[in-house]
Design a protein around this motif. Structure first.
Motif, PDB file in Angstrom:
ATOM      1  N   UNK A  66      39.880   2.857  -4.873  1.00 13.41           N
ATOM      2  CA  UNK A  66      40.760   1.829  -5.396  1.00 13.41           C
ATOM      3  C   UNK A  66      40.793   0.646  -4.433  1.00 13.41           C
ATOM      4  N   UNK A  67      40.918  -0.535  -4.986  1.00 12.06           N
ATOM      5  CA  UNK A  67      41.060  -1.751  -4.191  1.00 12.06           C
ATOM      6  C   UNK A  67      42.317  -2.483  -4.614  1.00 12.06           C
ATOM      7  N   UNK A  68      42.897  -3.196  -3.690  1.00  8.46           N
ATOM      8  CA  UNK A  68      44.071  -4.022  -3.969  1.00  8.46           C
ATOM      9  C   UNK A  68      43.856  -5.357  -3.271  1.00  8.46           C
ATOM     10  N   UNK A  69      43.610  -6.376  -4.054  1.00 12.05           N
ATOM     11  CA  UNK A  69      43.397  -7.715  -3.518  1.00 12.05           C
ATOM     12  C   UNK A  69      44.719  -8.448  -3.442  1.00 12.05           C
ATOM     13  N   UNK A  70      45.031  -8.962  -2.280  1.00 21.31           N
ATOM     14  CA  UNK A  70      46.322  -9.597  -2.043  1.00 21.31           C
ATOM     15  C   UNK A  70      46.167 -11.098  -1.839  1.00 21.31           C
ATOM     16  N   UNK A 120      51.903   6.308  -6.291  1.00 23.78           N
ATOM     17  CA  UNK A 120      51.442   6.729  -7.602  1.00 23.78           C
ATOM     18  C   UNK A 120      52.612   7.285  -8.411  1.00 23.78           C
ATOM     19  N   UNK A 121      52.457   7.190  -9.712  1.00 23.10           N
ATOM     20  CA  UNK A 121      53.474   7.741 -10.598  1.00 23.10           C
ATOM     21  C   UNK A 121      52.790   8.360 -11.799  1.00 23.10           C
ATOM     22  N   UNK A 122      53.028   9.643 -11.964  1.00 24.27           N
ATOM     23  CA  UNK A 122      52.506  10.374 -13.111  1.00 24.27           C
ATOM     24  C   UNK A 122      53.564  10.378 -14.207  1.00 24.27           C
ATOM     25  N   UNK A 123      53.154  10.546 -15.444  1.00 24.27           N
ATOM     26  CA  UNK A 123      54.116  10.567 -16.556  1.00 24.27           C
ATOM     27  C   UNK A 123      55.183  11.625 -16.342  1.00 24.27           C
ATOM     28  N   UNK A 124      56.431  11.221 -16.477  1.00 26.64           N
ATOM     29  CA  UNK A 124      57.532  12.152 -16.355  1.00 26.64           C
ATOM     30  C   UNK A 124      57.885  12.536 -14.935  1.00 26.64           C
ATOM     31  N   UNK A 125      57.225  11.913 -13.977  1.00 23.88           N
ATOM     32  CA  UNK A 125      57.488  12.254 -12.571  1.00 23.88           C
ATOM     33  C   UNK A 125      57.955  11.026 -11.807  1.00 23.88           C
ATOM     34  N   UNK A 128      49.301   6.546 -12.412  1.00 20.30           N
ATOM     35  CA  UNK A 128      49.094   5.124 -12.179  1.00 20.30           C
ATOM     36  C   UNK A 128      49.284   4.875 -10.688  1.00 20.30           C
ATOM     37  N   UNK A 129      48.273   4.286 -10.081  1.00 18.03           N
ATOM     38  CA  UNK A 129      48.302   4.002  -8.645  1.00 18.03           C
ATOM     39  C   UNK A 129      48.586   2.514  -8.433  1.00 18.03           C
ATOM     40  N   UNK A 130      49.550   2.252  -7.571  1.00 17.04           N
ATOM     41  CA  UNK A 130      49.941   0.880  -7.291  1.00 17.04           C
ATOM     42  C   UNK A 130      49.953   0.636  -5.797  1.00 17.04           C
ATOM     43  N   UNK A 131      49.570  -0.561  -5.415  1.00 12.21           N
ATOM     44  CA  UNK A 131      49.708  -0.937  -4.017  1.00 12.21           C
ATOM     45  C   UNK A 131      50.963  -1.778  -3.855  1.00 12.21           C
ATOM     46  N   UNK A 132      51.454  -1.823  -2.638  1.00  8.63           N
ATOM     47  CA  UNK A 132      52.669  -2.584  -2.375  1.00  8.63           C
ATOM     48  C   UNK A 132      52.677  -3.082  -0.949  1.00  8.63           C
ATOM     49  N   UNK A 133      53.295  -4.218  -0.764  1.00 10.79           N
ATOM     50  CA  UNK A 133      53.652  -4.676   0.572  1.00 10.79           C
ATOM     51  C   UNK A 133      54.872  -3.869   0.973  1.00 10.79           C
ATOM     52  N   UNK A 134      54.796  -3.207   2.071  1.00  9.20           N
ATOM     53  CA  UNK A 134      55.862  -2.292   2.434  1.00  9.20           C
ATOM     54  C   UNK A 134      56.270  -2.471   3.886  1.00  9.20           C
ATOM     55  N   UNK A 146      51.901  -4.444  -7.070  1.00 11.90           N
ATOM     56  CA  UNK A 146      50.859  -4.780  -8.018  1.00 11.90           C
ATOM     57  C   UNK A 146      51.173  -4.145  -9.361  1.00 11.90           C
ATOM     58  N   UNK A 147      50.290  -4.389 -10.342  1.00 13.80           N
ATOM     59  CA  UNK A 147      50.544  -3.906 -11.700  1.00 13.80           C
ATOM     60  C   UNK A 147      50.105  -2.459 -11.887  1.00 13.80           C
ATOM     61  N   UNK A 148      49.294  -1.967 -10.983  1.00 11.66           N
ATOM     62  CA  UNK A 148      48.839  -0.587 -11.052  1.00 11.66           C
ATOM     63  C   UNK A 148      47.503  -0.434 -11.750  1.00 11.66           C
ATOM     64  N   UNK A 149      46.845   0.673 -11.435  1.00 13.97           N
ATOM     65  CA  UNK A 149      45.590   1.027 -12.078  1.00 13.97           C
ATOM     66  C   UNK A 149      45.620   2.518 -12.411  1.00 13.97           C
ATOM     67  N   UNK A 150      45.176   2.853 -13.599  1.00 12.78           N
ATOM     68  CA  UNK A 150      45.250   4.233 -14.069  1.00 12.78           C
ATOM     69  C   UNK A 150      44.100   5.051 -13.490  1.00 12.78           C
TER      70      UNK A 150
END
Length: 118
Positions: free
Chosen positions: A19-23, A37-42, A92-98, A109-113
């Motif tokens: 996965x890549x995340x362009x900032x 990441x967030x899986x359905x129902x989790x 869904x995997x998302x990157x974030x400034x943290x 970010x918007x996430x990628x499945x």
């Protein structure tokens, strides 16, 4: 601030994805970055975090030994190399400034499945 993820898709168990995340829109090299990441129902799960210089990273137990986070500050991009993928990695995997090792998130970010299935 803009974070754009890419690289997700369908992969068989045991396979790999990067996965890549362009900032853009902020001083990327000054900030810690994380993948979630967030899986359905989790609930959303922190997967990996990397310091601003890329010198140190931390992983969730579920990712240790299989995933690797890295960054290229010259390209304003953070990566997540995922190996030995399992069906339970589907999310869904998302990157974030943290900050504070991913416990505070500032921009998303918007996430990628990612789907792991045979």
């Amino acid at each position: 601030v803009q974070l754009v993820e890419s690289g997700g898709g369908l992969v068989q168990p045991g396979g790999s994805l990067r996965l890549s995340c362009a900032a853009s829109g902020f001083s990327f090299s000054y900030w810690e970055m994380s993948w979630y990441r967030q899986a359905p129902g989790k609930e959303r799960e922190l997967v990996a975090t990397i310091t601003s210089t890329g010198g140190t990273s931390r992983y969730a137990d579920s990712a240790k030994g299989r995933f690797a986070i890295s960054r290229d500050n010259a390209k304003n991009t953070v990566y997540l190399q995922m190996n030995s993928l399992k069906p339970e990695d589907t999310a869904v995997y998302s990157c974030a400034v943290s900050s504070r090792w991913g416990t505070q998130e500032h921009y998303w970010g918007q996430g990628t499945q990612v789907t792991v299935a045979s």
